[in-house]
Design an enzyme around this catalytic site. Sequence first.
Site: not given
Length: 446
Positions: A206, A305
């Site tokens: 990420d 997400e």
Amino acid sequence: MHVSVTNTLEIPTLGPCHMPSPLQGTGTRFVDDTCRILVSATTHDLQPFLESRQPPPSFELAGSRAQLYFDPAQLTCGIVTCGGLCPGVNNVIRSIVLTLTYTYDVRRILGFRYGYAGLSSQSSTAPLLLTPEVVDTIHEHGGTLLGTSRGPQDICDMVDTLVRYNIGVLFTIGGDGTFRGAQALSQEMMRRGLKMGVIGVPKTIDNDLHWVERSFGFATAVDEARRVIAGAHAEARGAWNGIGLVKLMGRHAGFIAAHASLANSDVNFCLVPEVPFRLHGEGSFFQVVAQRLARKHHAVIVVAEGAGQDLLQDPAHTLRDASGNLRLLDIGVFLRDQLQQYFAQQGTEITIKYIDPSYTIRSLPASAVDAEYCLLLGQHAVHAGLAGRTEMTVSYWNQHFTHVPMALAAAHRKQLDPHGDVWQGVLEATGQPAMMCASSAAVQAG
């Protein structure tokens, strides 16, 4: 600039270095410990320090040192990989092993299996002896040779294991949770008076580790996400009122979604955790998607997400993973179903193709950019460990490889700046209206 106290950036050491490096006499350029890298490169941030004649915050420069703390011939090193899979883990393992073996002639390197669980006395899997032959081709494959796991283990028990195997330097490959565990290990070692080093290598797909410009695996993720988006675009254009909906990684930070949207300018809407959005009302997400379909009859939506969790989180939802992270509810499935419901109520026929490539991307081999980066991270990790540094991670900051205290790297998650250049570039590239986004208060009101 978020760091103002210079001494928070100092790297702990195990003691003075008296062992000459085997690189002496080879023409290697050694790093002077007084050479440091400024935290901020802007004159605005530096001006107060110039006026007060105080040294501005700076990181220790990474690289090989002329003097070592450890005698390589007597040293045993350990490697552990923790957390989720990420492209490049095998590259880092290989780089550490090759650098220890060929640069420093370290003769014993152990790979602990399945994360910190492999350091537990209850582990049923013995450490793997790592040699150049064992790691020869692992960089060609995704995943991790050593396996991984999540969740804490007993700190004292893990240190006992490291003592039993006579580990001098432990290399921990992982993210903020891994670093917090590594920091606890280091502090227990210090409490016992043990001369063991703990060196981190930043792994988070990420890209949300603070004071690390780019964590490895991120470039591969963006590259592959771009290809997935291209497929979603083709699907959307292939149907009347077609919508290609792609969910990408990004629990708390939307870097992959944002950069993939910039890399593929066919994206019409990019949704990230840092920028709340409204589903209904004037200028809302559903309204602007409807306007897009009325004009072009197709749309591509990319969602991280962790985006929109405030829209679907049940206050009673308290399930957490082994690392203690709150399990996210599926924003991709939620948006797919809500879009279908919204347009059905409007009497508009649509076709949605929903794509979630997350686990496919995580398990890929590293791209060329990441492979190079992983090699250098592994080399610098070894240089730091042999020079007696501890409780730190190697990093890349302001165009240089640096040393960052683990406590600092794990203190806060890095997030996308909604007022920064990257997000402004996304708004310009997608054409999505800024008014579609709202403050948390506005979201609750909507």
